[in-house]
Design an enzyme around this catalytic site. Structure first.
Site, mmCIF file in Angstrom:
data_model
loop_
_atom_site.group_PDB
_atom_site.id
_atom_site.type_symbol
_atom_site.label_atom_id
_atom_site.label_comp_id
_atom_site.label_asym_id
_atom_site.label_seq_id
_atom_site.Cartn_x
_atom_site.Cartn_y
_atom_site.Cartn_z
ATOM 1 N N LYS A 206 -1.976 36.023 44.777
ATOM 2 C CA LYS A 206 -1.708 37.389 45.660
ATOM 3 C C LYS A 206 -1.813 37.189 47.059
ATOM 4 O O LYS A 206 -2.625 36.565 47.650
ATOM 5 C CB LYS A 206 -2.876 38.225 45.312
ATOM 6 C CG LYS A 206 -2.869 39.597 45.826
ATOM 7 C CD LYS A 206 -4.268 40.265 45.398
ATOM 8 C CE LYS A 206 -4.223 41.863 46.089
ATOM 9 N NZ LYS A 206 -5.528 42.454 45.665
ATOM 10 N N LYS A 261 1.811 38.495 43.060
ATOM 11 C CA LYS A 261 1.889 39.955 43.861
ATOM 12 C C LYS A 261 1.994 39.602 45.208
ATOM 13 O O LYS A 261 1.001 39.050 45.800
ATOM 14 C CB LYS A 261 0.523 40.673 43.164
ATOM 15 C CG LYS A 261 0.601 41.877 44.003
ATOM 16 C CD LYS A 261 -1.027 42.782 43.802
ATOM 17 C CE LYS A 261 -1.167 43.880 44.492
ATOM 18 N NZ LYS A 261 -2.411 44.774 44.057
#
Length: 338
Positions: A206, A261
């Site tokens: 992320k 992400k």
């Protein structure tokens, strides 16, 4: 020695356009396809009954009270969407420095999970394990005396949060905090508490991205974060090899699936993770990507359906098994109609 896929292929004996001649042939040789099975719908849940609130920076997305959310789950299931991810919008008065609301058995996320599973038991419910919706400062972890996000002190809070989600009936808990060691701590707790079948979807790579703004508006954490950032724990956008180390660690600690992400700016990372580990790999088409596309659609600059489908197919081509996208319900409807 690398194989050259073009070796020995010469015009006119080989004409690639033959395989593009008509729709039937194109369908027969298509390498990647998008189906409802690939889609996960993120949803935002608020307090109240029969309540919805639009998210101004995400056209078409609404925050919903639990009763409205269960109806949405029913619709998604009927369209063939297999999973949804629940993000609670915590009232300001419930936020605190220690994020205690995160593991409240009667918290928004916990009530939403129970309600969805009661009405639509076949729907896989994914919960976000992170503290930023619950902290007064908007960070994903607890702060030490210097204001630094303290890794090991945060782990206990994340474990308590994940445990409360499993007790509520969540099928998959998804730690998105990027603290070191949190997958091992959560896995050990789930095993000890009698939840060995609860899956862990690790937000393994992320990034500290500029594409999260509309999401933070949607869950109400932007104001708490103020001018702060999350660069001391989320990954540097310039790094790719580091993602492989992060994914490897999370898998070794007990993750069943991994998430990249954001999605669009990190298609290369999705591909590298897929090729290196060949494990279930998910991508998140984040709020900024959604908002950016919608802005172009509203101006008439891009064709909505064609661009959404192409963007999602790009995730599949990069190697993603499933995609979190705010377009999930809409796309599932398109797929059902064709």
């Amino acid at each position: 020695m690398k194989h050259d896929p073009a070796a020995g292929l010469e015009y006119p004996a080989t004409r690639p356009r033959r395989l593009r001649r008509d729709e039937a042939t194109r369908r027969l040789v298509r390498e990647n396809r998008l189906s409802a099975d690939d889609l996960i719908q993120p949803v935002f849940v608020i307090e109240g009954t029969d309540q919805t609130e639009p998210v101004p920076s995400m056209p078409g997305v609404e925050r919903m009270s639990v009763d409205r959310l269960t109806a949405e789950a029913q619709t998604l299931a009927e369209l063939g969407v297999p999973a949804m991810t629940v993000f609670p919008v915590t009232p300001q008065e419930a936020k605190s420095d220690d994020a205690a609301e995160a593991w409240n058995p009667q918290g928004l996320a916990q009530r939403a999970v129970r309600a969805i599973k009661a009405r639509v038991p076949e729907m896989a419910v994914i919960t976000d394990v992170a503290l930023d919706p619950f902290t007064s400062h908007g960070q994903d972890g607890l702060l030490d005396d210097s204001g630094y996000v303290a890794n090991d002190m945060t782990l206990e809070a994340l474990v308590r949060q994940a445990r409360s989600h499993a007790e509520a009936g969540a099928d998959i808990v998804a730690p998105s905090d990027m603290m070191d060691g949190r997958i091992a701590a959560i896995r050990a707790a789930l095993e000890a508490d009698g939840y060995p079948e609860t899956r862990i979807l690790a937000y393994a790579a992320k990034y500290a991205s500029a594409f999260y703004g509309p999401f933070r508006d949607a869950v109400g954490s932007a104001g708490n974060l103020g001018g702060g950032d999350k660069r001391t724990y989320q990954m540097d956008p310039g790094n790719g090899a580091e993602a492989l180390r992060e994914v490897g660690m999370d898998l070794a600690e007990g993750a069943d699936m991994v998430m990249i992400k954001p999605g669009m700016p990190y298609l290369d990372v999705i591909r590298r993770v897929r090729e290196h580990f060949d494990v279930p790999t998910f991508a998140y088409q984040v709020s900024g990507e959604y908002a950016m596309l919608n802005a172009a659609f509203e101006q008439g600059w891009l064709a909505r359906r064609a661009c959404v489908m192409e963007a999602l197919l790009g995730f599949k081509r990069a190697g993603a098994d499933a995609i979190l996208t705010y377009f999930a319900r809409e796309v599932a409807g398109w797929l059902a109609d064709r």
